[in-house]
Write an enzyme that holds these catalytic residues in place. Structure first.
Site, PDB file in Angstrom:
ATOM      1  N   ARG A  27     -21.458 -20.338 171.516  1.00 56.61           N
ATOM      2  CA  ARG A  27     -22.392 -19.215 171.404  1.00 56.61           C
ATOM      3  C   ARG A  27     -23.160 -19.228 170.089  1.00 56.61           C
ATOM      4  O   ARG A  27     -24.221 -18.644 169.978  1.00 56.61           O
ATOM      5  CB  ARG A  27     -21.557 -17.938 171.499  1.00 56.61           C
ATOM      6  CG  ARG A  27     -22.325 -16.689 171.716  1.00 56.61           C
ATOM      7  CD  ARG A  27     -21.347 -15.546 171.893  1.00 56.61           C
ATOM      8  NE  ARG A  27     -22.009 -14.295 171.619  1.00 56.61           N
ATOM      9  CZ  ARG A  27     -21.395 -13.141 171.505  1.00 56.61           C
ATOM     10  NH1 ARG A  27     -20.092 -13.070 171.655  1.00 56.61           N
ATOM     11  NH2 ARG A  27     -22.070 -12.050 171.257  1.00 56.61           N
ATOM     12  N   GLU A  66     -12.649 -11.005 177.465  1.00 55.98           N
ATOM     13  CA  GLU A  66     -13.774 -11.894 177.124  1.00 55.98           C
ATOM     14  C   GLU A  66     -13.320 -13.334 176.939  1.00 55.98           C
ATOM     15  O   GLU A  66     -14.113 -14.197 176.572  1.00 55.98           O
ATOM     16  CB  GLU A  66     -14.509 -11.371 175.888  1.00 55.98           C
ATOM     17  CG  GLU A  66     -13.621 -11.127 174.680  1.00 55.98           C
ATOM     18  CD  GLU A  66     -14.376 -10.517 173.499  1.00 55.98           C
ATOM     19  OE1 GLU A  66     -15.616 -10.503 173.506  1.00 55.98           O
ATOM     20  OE2 GLU A  66     -13.701 -10.063 172.553  1.00 55.98           O
ATOM     21  N   CYS A  96     -19.309  -4.156 178.837  1.00 55.62           N
ATOM     22  CA  CYS A  96     -20.040  -3.908 177.585  1.00 55.62           C
ATOM     23  C   CYS A  96     -20.743  -5.158 177.053  1.00 55.62           C
ATOM     24  O   CYS A  96     -21.350  -5.112 175.999  1.00 55.62           O
ATOM     25  CB  CYS A  96     -19.131  -3.313 176.522  1.00 55.62           C
ATOM     26  SG  CYS A  96     -17.848  -4.422 175.977  1.00 55.62           S
ATOM     27  N   ASN A 128     -20.517 -11.766 177.090  1.00 59.90           N
ATOM     28  CA  ASN A 128     -21.124 -12.755 176.187  1.00 59.90           C
ATOM     29  C   ASN A 128     -20.135 -13.872 175.886  1.00 59.90           C
ATOM     30  O   ASN A 128     -20.430 -15.056 176.063  1.00 59.90           O
ATOM     31  CB  ASN A 128     -21.566 -12.102 174.874  1.00 59.90           C
ATOM     32  CG  ASN A 128     -22.432 -10.880 175.106  1.00 59.90           C
ATOM     33  OD1 ASN A 128     -22.988 -10.721 176.177  1.00 59.90           O
ATOM     34  ND2 ASN A 128     -22.537 -10.025 174.124  1.00 59.90           N
ATOM     35  N   ASP A 129     -18.967 -13.481 175.415  1.00 60.69           N
ATOM     36  CA  ASP A 129     -17.963 -14.503 175.116  1.00 60.69           C
ATOM     37  C   ASP A 129     -17.371 -15.094 176.399  1.00 60.69           C
ATOM     38  O   ASP A 129     -17.133 -16.299 176.476  1.00 60.69           O
ATOM     39  CB  ASP A 129     -16.857 -13.921 174.228  1.00 60.69           C
ATOM     40  CG  ASP A 129     -17.306 -13.853 172.784  1.00 60.69           C
ATOM     41  OD1 ASP A 129     -17.776 -14.884 172.270  1.00 60.69           O
ATOM     42  OD2 ASP A 129     -17.241 -12.778 172.176  1.00 60.69           O
ATOM     43  N   ARG A 141     -13.755  -0.978 168.311  1.00 61.39           N
ATOM     44  CA  ARG A 141     -13.145  -2.300 168.457  1.00 61.39           C
ATOM     45  C   ARG A 141     -12.711  -2.745 167.075  1.00 61.39           C
ATOM     46  O   ARG A 141     -13.490  -2.657 166.125  1.00 61.39           O
ATOM     47  CB  ARG A 141     -14.156  -3.296 169.031  1.00 61.39           C
ATOM     48  CG  ARG A 141     -13.559  -4.679 169.201  1.00 61.39           C
ATOM     49  CD  ARG A 141     -14.537  -5.619 169.836  1.00 61.39           C
ATOM     50  NE  ARG A 141     -15.586  -6.035 168.906  1.00 61.39           N
ATOM     51  CZ  ARG A 141     -16.594  -6.800 169.248  1.00 61.39           C
ATOM     52  NH1 ARG A 141     -16.711  -7.231 170.498  1.00 61.39           N
ATOM     53  NH2 ARG A 141     -17.497  -7.156 168.361  1.00 61.39           N
ATOM     54  N   HIS A 153     -29.088  -9.704 159.620  1.00 58.01           N
ATOM     55  CA  HIS A 153     -29.615  -8.514 158.951  1.00 58.01           C
ATOM     56  C   HIS A 153     -31.065  -8.277 159.331  1.00 58.01           C
ATOM     57  O   HIS A 153     -31.500  -7.148 159.510  1.00 58.01           O
ATOM     58  CB  HIS A 153     -29.533  -8.691 157.435  1.00 58.01           C
ATOM     59  CG  HIS A 153     -28.138  -8.810 156.962  1.00 58.01           C
ATOM     60  ND1 HIS A 153     -27.721  -9.771 156.077  1.00 58.01           N
ATOM     61  CD2 HIS A 153     -27.053  -8.096 157.285  1.00 58.01           C
ATOM     62  CE1 HIS A 153     -26.435  -9.622 155.876  1.00 58.01           C
ATOM     63  NE2 HIS A 153     -26.008  -8.617 156.591  1.00 58.01           N
ATOM     64  N   ARG A 202     -18.853  -2.027 167.103  1.00 53.03           N
ATOM     65  CA  ARG A 202     -18.506  -3.324 166.498  1.00 53.03           C
ATOM     66  C   ARG A 202     -18.221  -3.101 165.010  1.00 53.03           C
ATOM     67  O   ARG A 202     -19.122  -3.216 164.180  1.00 53.03           O
ATOM     68  CB  ARG A 202     -19.652  -4.311 166.675  1.00 53.03           C
ATOM     69  CG  ARG A 202     -19.877  -4.748 168.129  1.00 53.03           C
ATOM     70  CD  ARG A 202     -21.055  -5.699 168.220  1.00 53.03           C
ATOM     71  NE  ARG A 202     -21.121  -6.434 169.461  1.00 53.03           N
ATOM     72  CZ  ARG A 202     -22.016  -6.194 170.428  1.00 53.03           C
ATOM     73  NH1 ARG A 202     -22.911  -5.239 170.283  1.00 53.03           N
ATOM     74  NH2 ARG A 202     -22.009  -6.941 171.523  1.00 53.03           N
TER      75      ARG A 202
HETATM   76  C1  PEP Z   1     -19.010  -9.865 174.386  1.00 55.95           C
HETATM   77  O1  PEP Z   1     -18.472 -10.895 173.974  1.00 55.95           O
HETATM   78  O2  PEP Z   1     -19.575  -9.767 175.500  1.00 55.95           O
HETATM   79  C2  PEP Z   1     -19.016  -8.649 173.548  1.00 55.95           C
HETATM   80  C3  PEP Z   1     -19.454  -7.495 174.004  1.00 55.95           C
HETATM   81  O3  PEP Z   1     -18.612  -8.774 172.256  1.00 55.95           O
HETATM   82  P1  PEP Z   1     -19.536  -9.399 171.092  1.00 55.95           P
HETATM   83  O4  PEP Z   1     -20.908  -9.579 171.676  1.00 55.95           O
HETATM   84  O5  PEP Z   1     -19.487  -8.442 169.973  1.00 55.95           O
HETATM   85  O6  PEP Z   1     -18.821 -10.679 170.825  1.00 55.95           O
HETATM   86 MG    MG Z   2     -17.205 -10.814 172.206  1.00 58.01          MG
END
Ligand code: PEP
Ligand code: MG
Length: 564
Positions: A449, A415, A484, A438-439, A332, A192, A296
């Site tokens: 992560r 991902e 993304c 990212n994932d 999503r 937050h 998201r």
């Molecule tokens: C990702 O995993 O790259 C992604 C865009 O989703 P989030 O960051 O919301 O897990």
């Molecule tokens: Mg992700």
């Protein structure tokens, strides 16, 4: 510790700030004591008063935020306000005072600790965030028990706030002038505090670790939200350079509001925005984002025990869709646990109901504008098919109720490594792919992560190969494939993304203008040959060197100066 001291953290809000530090008190030692049975009633009254004061403080912060930014952020406080009435928390504390004859401080700390512990054991960032919510309420209660007040403004000189963490109520009060930057010991980009720092446009680096405690009141601190770095003990030279960067960045943003994204050699790239909250839509429109590439949706649930009702969700989705029209919004479905996938074919009935409700709301909104729907964390073809079946079930239910529900593209995030490896099979069933680096990077490199430890980069050659395979499979199947994950938000890595074949990228709203400027500096042919070479590298460092040598030097000096 010698100066300058450089601390790395998580860039929660971009921008540069330099000012003297104002270290927030990190909580006084509390006195935990047994009390006489005769004193229990007085202690309970003392506790009730603290609860009332803390609740009033939250209400005031909520009102202030509503006044400044409308009602969208107000729900951040609802969960805190609810916690002030929660039997599991408040009644349990009163019971501990009564039954164990302990003072209120001890009871608060004991109950909060008991509630937090199981959440902290979970590896998911979502549950860890909930543990932090409890800690924030605990902190507020303890503060009011001690009669202590958070330091109010002592002067109007600009300051960088430095603390362990900020509760949302403190963030609303403190992320305003003269505060120009924020550094916290703990925290994540999705917390937050991070969201509010972005809302108030205050450059912030969170999660810098215990070294934040080394920063003393009055020390000069440079907060670099681009490089996710904090420098303590800034030289005159660094200060001048930071001020200049700040000015250049503001001018740059102004100049890029309406810009286009065509590579140096003439290939058009679509730049859309990643959005967590509806208030970001205004900024997305202002920066001419060509749609929302990743919405998201789980962020609307952060403050509640359950997702909003179908009608509430529909209203929210409809507002977003009509504001963005004629551009597309890719919703999503709830990504509950980030790092723990939920298989659509073994969802618990409650979660399946939530998903149905959400999908129905999205389907209804899709008749109001351009909408697509995608599932996170898909790992097997079967679960994607099961998820798609829920879409069809939900559509049938809507038709039965004579509600409008358009047919919309149903895609998936790529991902999880298994999805990338099997991208050609998935492409037979998915209308589009959105690659979440990212994932994908973390799962590929077996790094967590959410633990705040080592993080994985998409520049790992193994990840680069998975991405390349995914893009190629999408191209063969003729389905759109966008990028993304945060790879797209990093100017140098974005060049590699383009070289790997992406023609559509989605980045945090604040990065949209920057991404377009970077794209204009990229020669696609050069980027393609760099990408081909990257596939044969042995390490992320090797890939990074390749990018530095062939792509970074073509970027405008602004990026280099910003050390993005
Ligand atoms: C990702 O995993 O790259 C992604 C865009 O989703 P989030 O960051 O919301 O897990
Ligand atoms: Mg992700």
């Amino acid at each position: 510790m010698s100066r300058p001291l450089r601390l790395k953290g998580i860039g929660a809000s971009i921008g540069v700030a330099v000012a003297s530090a104002r270290a927030l008190p990190s909580g006084r030692p509390r006195v935990y004591a047994k009390i006489e049975n005769a004193a229990v009633a007085t202690e309970l009254r003392r506790f009730e008063k603290a609860v009332a004061k803390s609740r009033a403080e939250m209400e005031a912060a909520k009102q202030q935020l509503t006044l400044q930014h409308g009602s969208t952020y107000a729900p951040i406080f609802d969960v805190y306000l609810l916690m002030h009435e929660d039997a599991v928390l408040i009644d349990a504390i009163a019971e501990a005072i009564r039954n164990d004859a302990i003072n209120a401080e001890w009871a608060v700390a004991r109950v909060a600790e008991r509630l937090r512990a199981p959440l902290l054991r979970d590896t998911s960032s979502y549950f860890r965030e909930r543990a932090r919510d409890i800690a924030h309420v605990e902190e507020h209660l303890l503060r009011h028990l001690s009669g202590e007040h958070r330091t109010e403004r002592v002067s109007d000189e600009p300051v960088v706030l430095v603390g362990h963490d900020l509760s949302p109520a403190d963030a609303v009060r403190m992320l305003a002038p003269p505060t120009v930057g924020l550094v916290t010991e703990v925290g994540a980009g999705s917390s937050h505090t991070a969201i509010l720092a972005r809302t108030f446009g205050v450059p912030a680096v969170v999660g810098v670790g215990p070294l934040a405690r080394e920063i003393e009141d009055g020390e000069d601190v440079l907060v670099d939200g681009f490089a996710a770095e904090v420098t303590v003990g800034v030289s005159m030279e660094e200060r001048r350079e930071a001020e200049a960067r700040k000015g250049r960045f503001a001018a740059f943003l102004e100049g890029e509001r309406q810009s286009t994204a065509t590579t140096e050699d003439g290939f058009a790239v679509t730049v859309t925005a990643n959005v967590e909250l509806p208030t970001e839509i205004e900024a997305a429109l202002e920066s001419s984002a060509e749609g929302i590439g990743l919405y998201r949706t789980e962020f609307m649930c952060l403050e509640r025990q359950e997702p909003p009702s179908e009608d509430e969700q529909f209203e929210l989705y409809r507002a977003v869709v009509t504001a963005m029209a004629p551009n597309n919004v890719a919703f999503r479905t709830f990504d509950w646990r980030g790092d723990k996938r939920i298989r659509a074919d073994d969802l618990r009935e409650r979660e399946r109901d939530w998903l149905r409700t959400q999908i129905k709301a999205i389907l209804r909104a899709s008749s109001e504008g351009a909408v697509s729907l995608m599932f996170p964390m898909v790992a097997t073809v079967d679960e994607f098919l099961a998820a798609k079946a829920i879409v069809e079930e939900s559509r049938a239910a809507l038709v039965d109720q004579s509600a409008r529900a358009a047919v919309l593209p149903v895609g998936m995030m790529v991902e999880v490594p298994s999805a990338a490896l099997l991208a050609d099979r998935f492409a037979e069933h998915a209308d589009f792919f959105a690659v979440g680096t990212n994932d994908l990077a973390h799962y590929t490199m077996a790094l967590d992560r959410s633990d705040g430890g080592a993080s994985a980069t998409p520049l790992e050659p193994a990840v680069v190969r998975l991405i390349a395979g995914t893009v190629a499979a999408a191209q063969r199947a003729g389905i759109p494939c966008s990028l993304c994950g945060d790879m797209a938000a990093n100017p140098i890595e974005l060049g590699l993304g383009l070289g790997l074949g992406f023609r559509s990228v989605s980045v945090p709203v604040s990065v949209v203008p920057l991404a377009r400027a970077v794209i204009r500096s990229v020669d696609l042919k050069r980027a393609q040959s760099v990408a081909e070479e990257a596939l044969w590298c042995e390490s992320a460092d090797e890939v990074r060197k390749l990018l530095d040598e062939h792509l970074a030097k073509h970027l405008d000096p602004l990026w280099k100066a910003s050390d993005l």
